[in-house]
Design a protein around this motif. Structure first.
Motif, mmCIF file in Angstrom:
data_model
loop_
_atom_site.group_PDB
_atom_site.id
_atom_site.type_symbol
_atom_site.label_atom_id
_atom_site.label_comp_id
_atom_site.label_asym_id
_atom_site.label_seq_id
_atom_site.Cartn_x
_atom_site.Cartn_y
_atom_site.Cartn_z
ATOM 1 N N TYR A 155 0.857 -1.176 0.000
ATOM 2 C CA TYR A 155 0.000 0.000 0.000
ATOM 3 C C TYR A 155 0.885 1.215 0.000
ATOM 4 O O TYR A 155 1.926 1.238 0.602
ATOM 5 C CB TYR A 155 -0.907 0.004 1.237
ATOM 6 C CG TYR A 155 -1.805 -1.171 1.252
ATOM 7 C CD1 TYR A 155 -2.978 -1.156 0.522
ATOM 8 C CD2 TYR A 155 -1.449 -2.304 1.948
ATOM 9 C CE1 TYR A 155 -3.785 -2.266 0.501
ATOM 10 C CE2 TYR A 155 -2.248 -3.426 1.927
ATOM 11 C CZ TYR A 155 -3.428 -3.401 1.210
ATOM 12 O OH TYR A 155 -4.218 -4.490 1.183
ATOM 13 N N SER A 156 0.432 2.224 -0.690
ATOM 14 C CA SER A 156 1.368 3.321 -0.890
ATOM 15 C C SER A 156 1.344 4.339 0.238
ATOM 16 O O SER A 156 1.661 5.476 0.037
ATOM 17 C CB SER A 156 1.109 3.962 -2.238
ATOM 18 O OG SER A 156 -0.278 4.151 -2.394
ATOM 19 N N MET A 157 0.973 3.932 1.401
ATOM 20 C CA MET A 157 1.113 4.749 2.608
ATOM 21 C C MET A 157 1.003 6.234 2.336
ATOM 22 O O MET A 157 1.960 6.968 2.426
ATOM 23 C CB MET A 157 2.481 4.491 3.242
ATOM 24 C CG MET A 157 2.805 3.031 3.427
ATOM 25 S SD MET A 157 1.670 2.224 4.538
ATOM 26 C CE MET A 157 2.472 2.557 6.086
ATOM 27 N N MET A 158 -0.137 6.653 1.991
ATOM 28 C CA MET A 158 -0.198 8.032 1.568
ATOM 29 C C MET A 158 -0.384 9.056 2.666
ATOM 30 O O MET A 158 -1.256 8.947 3.493
ATOM 31 C CB MET A 158 -1.302 8.254 0.552
ATOM 32 C CG MET A 158 -2.434 7.284 0.637
ATOM 33 S SD MET A 158 -3.653 7.761 -0.542
ATOM 34 C CE MET A 158 -3.940 9.451 -0.070
ATOM 35 N N PRO A 159 0.489 10.053 2.682
ATOM 36 C CA PRO A 159 0.221 11.190 3.541
ATOM 37 C C PRO A 159 -0.691 12.105 2.742
ATOM 38 O O PRO A 159 -0.264 13.088 2.182
ATOM 39 C CB PRO A 159 1.590 11.830 3.730
ATOM 40 C CG PRO A 159 2.380 11.419 2.540
ATOM 41 C CD PRO A 159 1.723 10.206 1.945
ATOM 42 N N SER A 160 -1.924 11.727 2.609
ATOM 43 C CA SER A 160 -2.813 12.515 1.757
ATOM 44 C C SER A 160 -3.031 13.869 2.401
ATOM 45 O O SER A 160 -2.995 13.997 3.615
ATOM 46 C CB SER A 160 -4.151 11.815 1.592
ATOM 47 O OG SER A 160 -4.863 11.884 2.792
ATOM 48 N N LEU A 210 -4.965 1.214 -3.492
ATOM 49 C CA LEU A 210 -4.466 0.229 -4.456
ATOM 50 C C LEU A 210 -2.945 0.142 -4.375
ATOM 51 O O LEU A 210 -2.277 1.172 -4.301
ATOM 52 C CB LEU A 210 -4.820 0.660 -5.878
ATOM 53 C CG LEU A 210 -6.143 0.241 -6.503
ATOM 54 C CD1 LEU A 210 -6.392 1.068 -7.761
ATOM 55 C CD2 LEU A 210 -6.139 -1.236 -6.855
ATOM 56 N N PRO A 211 -2.409 -1.062 -4.408
ATOM 57 C CA PRO A 211 -0.957 -1.196 -4.477
ATOM 58 C C PRO A 211 -0.432 -0.511 -5.747
ATOM 59 O O PRO A 211 -1.130 -0.505 -6.765
ATOM 60 C CB PRO A 211 -0.750 -2.704 -4.567
ATOM 61 C CG PRO A 211 -2.000 -3.298 -4.016
ATOM 62 C CD PRO A 211 -3.090 -2.334 -4.338
ATOM 63 N N VAL A 212 0.760 0.046 -5.642
ATOM 64 C CA VAL A 212 1.303 0.875 -6.721
ATOM 65 C C VAL A 212 1.175 0.257 -8.110
ATOM 66 O O VAL A 212 0.761 0.909 -9.060
ATOM 67 C CB VAL A 212 2.793 1.184 -6.461
ATOM 68 C CG1 VAL A 212 3.355 2.049 -7.579
ATOM 69 C CG2 VAL A 212 2.952 1.890 -5.135
ATOM 70 N N LYS A 213 1.535 -1.009 -8.220
ATOM 71 C CA LYS A 213 1.573 -1.568 -9.574
ATOM 72 C C LYS A 213 0.194 -1.726 -10.196
ATOM 73 O O LYS A 213 0.066 -1.807 -11.411
ATOM 74 C CB LYS A 213 2.353 -2.875 -9.609
ATOM 75 C CG LYS A 213 1.709 -4.047 -8.941
ATOM 76 C CD LYS A 213 2.634 -5.248 -9.106
ATOM 77 C CE LYS A 213 1.935 -6.535 -8.750
ATOM 78 N NZ LYS A 213 2.824 -7.683 -8.921
#
Lengths: 188, 94
Positions: free
Chosen positions: A107-112, A137-140
């Motif tokens: 998971y792209s651990m977003m600091p949204s 969504l996973p990056v790929k």
């Protein structure tokens, strides 16, 4: 006659800044939309778009006119986004273990960004859920789903942009769809 | 006793895992016509796969309906100002 972008690229290559400004005008919205959905963050999206155009500008000599201009510019922008997400992931996954399953753990651990402009207050609950689902969504899968559904690229175009076989693109679209379905099924 | 082995139900019967693969091909617009028929037959008798297709179609539609995020108005300027002054510093000396 060559497509508009190709002609503009030729002019820009010779140093015509107005021609390049037109290229910026043609693509800035698309690239921003792409980058914002990829990074989930406005500041980063702006930086990515700026960096992408700078790269395009510096590499105009290397643009292969047999390739669609859009494919080339999407490739540059997508790769910049993917790089950022990977770096972000590297920072967050200090607790080893995640030896790149390269997939569903990533998971792209977003600091949204938490800024909520007025327009967003009007955003429906549904849209929020969809955005959140895409964000996890996973990056790929994320890059492929965004190119497919938010940029409306064909599977073949995505394969050209990401330089991977169409069969791989397909598999990832299928998994990405299932991922989103599971995320959204009981919420919508 | 396996009286209800899938084979006994006839050729038209499709296993769910194959149906799901077909569903995705269908959503890609890549499922050949005769296989679409096959899939339809399966969907008529399988509520799970039928629900799955509905959910996937709905998911696609929702994702596609997400409005585009507009860049700030200053972005074009910022981009143009970030470009190196001349693409070919050597060219104007020649």
């Amino acid at each position: 006659m060559k497509p508009l972008e190709t002609r503009l690229a030729r002019l820009a290559r010779k140093g015509d800044q107005r021609a390049f400004a037109e290229i910026v005008d043609l693509y800035k919205d698309k690239l921003y939309h792409l980058a914002y959905r990829m990074t989930g963050n406005r500041q980063e999206a702006e930086d990515v778009v700026q960096e992408a155009f700078l790269r395009v500008y510096k590499n105009l000599d290397r643009y292969d006119e047999n390739q669609k201009f859009s494919t080339w510019i999407y490739r540059i922008a997508t790769n910049l986004c993917i790089d950022r997400l990977r770096k972000r992931r590297a920072v967050y996954s200090l607790d080893a273990e995640s030896t790149d399953h390269d997939g569903l753990d990533g998971y792209s651990m977003m600091p949204s960004d938490e800024r909520t402009p007025e327009s967003e207050l009007l955003l429906s609950e549904t849209q929020k859920l969809i955005r959140e689902a895409i964000a996890t969504l996973p990056v790929k899968y994320k890059s492929i789903m965004i190119l497919r559904y938010l940029q409306d690229l064909s599977l073949q175009e995505i394969s050209d942009v990401l330089d991977m076989p169409v069969t791989t693109v397909k598999t990832r679209v299928h998994r990405g769809r299932e991922f989103l379905r599971k995320k959204l099924e009981h919420k919508l | 006793m396996r009286i209800n082995s899938p084979l006994k139900k006839g050729m038209a019967d499709m296993k769910c895992n194959i149906a799901v693969a077909s569903i995705h091909e269908y959503l890609d617009g890549d499922l050949p016509r005769d296989e679409i028929k096959h899939l339809q037959e399966h969907l008529q008798s399988c509520a799970a796969c039928s629900t799955r297709l509905d959910a996937l179609e709905k998911t696609n539609a929702f994702v596609q309906s997400l409005p585009a995020e507009a860049p700030p108005s200053y972005l074009s300027d910022r981009i143009m100002k970030s470009l190196p002054k001349s693409r070919r510093p050597a060219s104007w000396t020649s």
